[in-house]
Design a protein around this motif. Structure first.
Motif, mmCIF file in Angstrom:
data_model
loop_
_atom_site.group_PDB
_atom_site.id
_atom_site.type_symbol
_atom_site.label_atom_id
_atom_site.label_comp_id
_atom_site.label_asym_id
_atom_site.label_seq_id
_atom_site.Cartn_x
_atom_site.Cartn_y
_atom_site.Cartn_z
ATOM 1 N N LEU A 246 9.356 81.920 -77.393
ATOM 2 C CA LEU A 246 10.286 81.570 -76.325
ATOM 3 C C LEU A 246 11.453 82.568 -76.264
ATOM 4 N N GLN A 247 11.900 83.014 -77.421
ATOM 5 C CA GLN A 247 12.986 83.998 -77.432
ATOM 6 C C GLN A 247 12.535 85.309 -76.778
ATOM 7 N N GLN A 248 11.270 85.691 -77.064
ATOM 8 C CA GLN A 248 10.744 86.905 -76.439
ATOM 9 C C GLN A 248 10.587 86.724 -74.931
ATOM 10 N N LEU A 249 10.076 85.567 -74.537
ATOM 11 C CA LEU A 249 9.880 85.310 -73.105
ATOM 12 C C LEU A 249 11.207 85.259 -72.362
ATOM 13 N N TYR A 250 12.196 84.673 -73.016
ATOM 14 C CA TYR A 250 13.506 84.587 -72.363
ATOM 15 C C TYR A 250 14.084 85.975 -72.105
ATOM 16 N N ASN A 251 13.861 86.864 -73.068
ATOM 17 C CA ASN A 251 14.361 88.227 -72.903
ATOM 18 C C ASN A 251 13.681 88.934 -71.737
ATOM 19 N N GLU A 252 12.394 88.569 -71.452
ATOM 20 C CA GLU A 252 11.661 89.216 -70.362
ATOM 21 C C GLU A 252 11.795 88.474 -69.030
#
Length: 567
Positions: free
Chosen positions: A279-285
């Motif tokens: 989720l942290q990676q997706l939020y960044n993208e």
């Protein structure tokens, strides 16, 4: 905090309690059923032993009558100890001490004390009718107490004949008139009544015991499940809930401790921690993707608006084209009818007055006359169809005499029928009244159906028209017309299209039988305009039945359906 009524623990507790309750209840019902069957078998066995003992006693007394009724020097003295008297005495003593009721009875007793009650009367009647019944039993209420009833039949044997044999009416040794019986005749029965008070008390005690055990098991199971669910499931779920709330607030570092849980929850904790990282990676993208998707959505919306405008313009052009087509067909059909009418008229005049015509010239003129008629009929069909599609057809309803209408059509088609040597019959039910319909359009429907039958029926075939009223199963009386023929028939696949515009059965039919393919389509539209329906029943090489129904008007009351119908 999780509410108790919606908690997982409560659901497991209630589910387990429900399952155990059902299982225990089924077991209780099965146990009670088994107990009842066992108790019935025991009561039946006891009653059978009691009756057999009394039967054995009666047999012994019957066999010892000479010894009982003679004194020591051989003088005969009746002691009134015959089998019936001894049986009654034994029954009275047995009843007094046992609580049971033992009685020997028959339908016409000598002693009023042996008279049967209502239940015994019914059982005696059954035993008398069926000698193969060795016994009868059942349940009854006596004085408000439930009892078990048991009866075994008695039959006369030779030892009974001195008191019950022939001649009928003569007095026996006890002074009673003999009944004139023979050995083997039905003599009565021994009845045993067993009180069921103790049996019912045992059942009630068993029910109380079983129910108490069920309640104890349910409570113990619920308590155990509650403790296990709290320790194994609820506590880890509460921890997971807290971490989920932190994650929802943007704390991407929220994680579960995988070491303090069981295997299944450990797998869940591991998956949750992986999800948090992802989720942290997706939020960044997400920001870049949102902007890209917004741009694409705007572009797609713009294209949809443009395509909608083009579709509206295309629909307007199609509507205008359809209107021009209908107007063109109507105008051209009208313009073509004038010269065709002249051709038909001149050909008819020449055929009527041309005595000097040779055979070939007359044949040509007849071909011109018939072809012009066919072409005029097709042009009329096209004109009618174009008017129907434009919604210009309206009904002019008036009283229609069906027999008169069919007679008129028969005169018109008589020459065609005679030319092909066809059998033609018309059957009209006597209850067919004047109906409210459009005379011309109803005539058009019948002409089309009859003309089709003539066209597709080979020489020597049969055509019949059946007209009747249908009133059962519906509130509105209907006129039903069936046109039957012995023609070439129609395949099931073609039956689905023959009522469509410009459609015929198949290519072979179109080559062999001329026609525009509009006759049945027009007939269908005219029938539906009257608020009716049309159908076909057919098989290849077995002929066809074309039928239709339209609402009828009877005795001045109007019936029908549809916005253009005669109602």
């Amino acid at each position: 905090m999780i509410k108790l009524k919606n908690s997982l623990t409560m659901k497991f507790m209630l589910g387990t309690a429900a399952i155990m309750t059902v299982m225990m209840t089924v077991n209780l019902l099965w146990s009670l059923s088994q107990y009842k069957r066992q108790a019935e078998a025991e009561m039946k066995e006891k009653a059978m032993v009691i009756t057999q003992q009394l039967i054995a006693t009666r047999a012994f007394i019957a066999a010892k009558q000479d010894a009982i009724n003679c004194d020591a020097i051989g003088n005969y003295e009746f002691k009134h100890l015959n089998p019936a008297a001894v049986g009654k005495g034994i029954g009275d003593i047995f009843n007094q001490y046992s609580g049971y009721r033992l009685k020997q009875t028959r339908l016409q007793p000598r002693d009023p004390a042996n008279a049967p009650d209502n239940y015994e009367t019914e059982m005696l009647a059954q035993l008398a009718l069926d000698r193969d019944l060795p016994e009868l039993w059942g349940y009854d209420q006596l004085g408000g107490v439930r009892v078990f009833r048991y009866m075994v039949p008695l039959y006369y044997d030779p030892s009974c004949m001195p008191c019950h044999g022939k001649p009928a009416g003569a007095s026996d040794i006890a002074g009673f008139p003999k009944e004139g019986r023979s050995p083997g005749d039905f003599a009565g029965a021994i009845s045993v009544v067993v009180p069921m008070t103790a049996f019912e008390a045992n059942i009630n005690a068993n029910i109380v015991t079983q129910v108490s055990f069920i309640l104890l098991m349910i409570l113990a199971s619920i308590g155990g499940i509650y403790l296990m669910m709290e320790h194994i499931v609820v506590v880890p779920i509460k921890e997971l809930t807290g971490r989920v709330l932190e994650l929802g607030e943007g704390n991407w570092a929220a994680a579960l401790n995988e070491e303090s849980t069981y295997d299944e929850m450990r797998y869940l904790a591991s998956a949750f921690n992986s999800m948090a990282d992802r989720l942290q990676q997706l939020y960044n993208e997400l920001e870049g993707k949102v902007a890209e998707r917004t741009r694409l959505l705007y572009e797609a919306n713009r294209k949809l608006i443009e395509q909608g405008r083009e579709l509206r313009e295309m629909n307007a052009r199609l509507c205008e084209t359809d209107r021009l087509k209908s107007e063109f067909l109507a105008v051209m059909s009208h313009e073509l009818r004038t010269p065709l009418t002249a051709i038909i008229a001149f050909a008819e005049i020449m055929l009527a007055e041309g005595q000097a015509l040779n055979e070939l010239q007359r044949e040509y003129l007849e071909d011109i006359f018939e072809s012009a008629h066919q072409l005029l009929g097709q042009i009329n069909d096209i004109l009618d169809m174009s008017k129907m599609e434009a919604g210009l057809i309206r009904l002019n309803c008036q009283p229609v005499d069906i027999p008169q209408l069919l007679e008129s059509i028969t005169r018109i088609t008589a020459s065609l029928i005679a030319r092909k040597n066809l059998g033609f019959t018309v059957g009209i039910a006597p209850d067919v009244p004047l109906i409210s319909a459009d005379y011309e359009k109803l005539s058009h429907i019948l002409r089309n159906l009859i003309s089709n039958a003539i066209k597709f029926t080979p020489a020597g075939g049969e055509i019949s028209v059946v007209v009747e009223m249908i009133t059962s199963g519906c509130d509105t009386p209907k006129l039903q017309v069936l046109v039957k023929d012995t023609g070439i028939g129609i395949s099931p696949s073609d039956q689905t299209v023959i009522f469509e515009t410009f459609r015929q059965a198949d290519a072979a039919c179109r080559r062999e039988y001329a026609g525009s393919g509009l006759g049945l389509a027009i007939a269908r539209n005219l029938v539906e305009l009257h608020g009716g329906e049309i159908w076909v029943e057919s098989s290849p090489d077995e002929g066809s039945i074309f039928g239709f129904t339209i609402p009828a008007s009877i005795g001045g009351d109007e019936y029908g359906g549809g916005k253009n119908s005669c109602c």
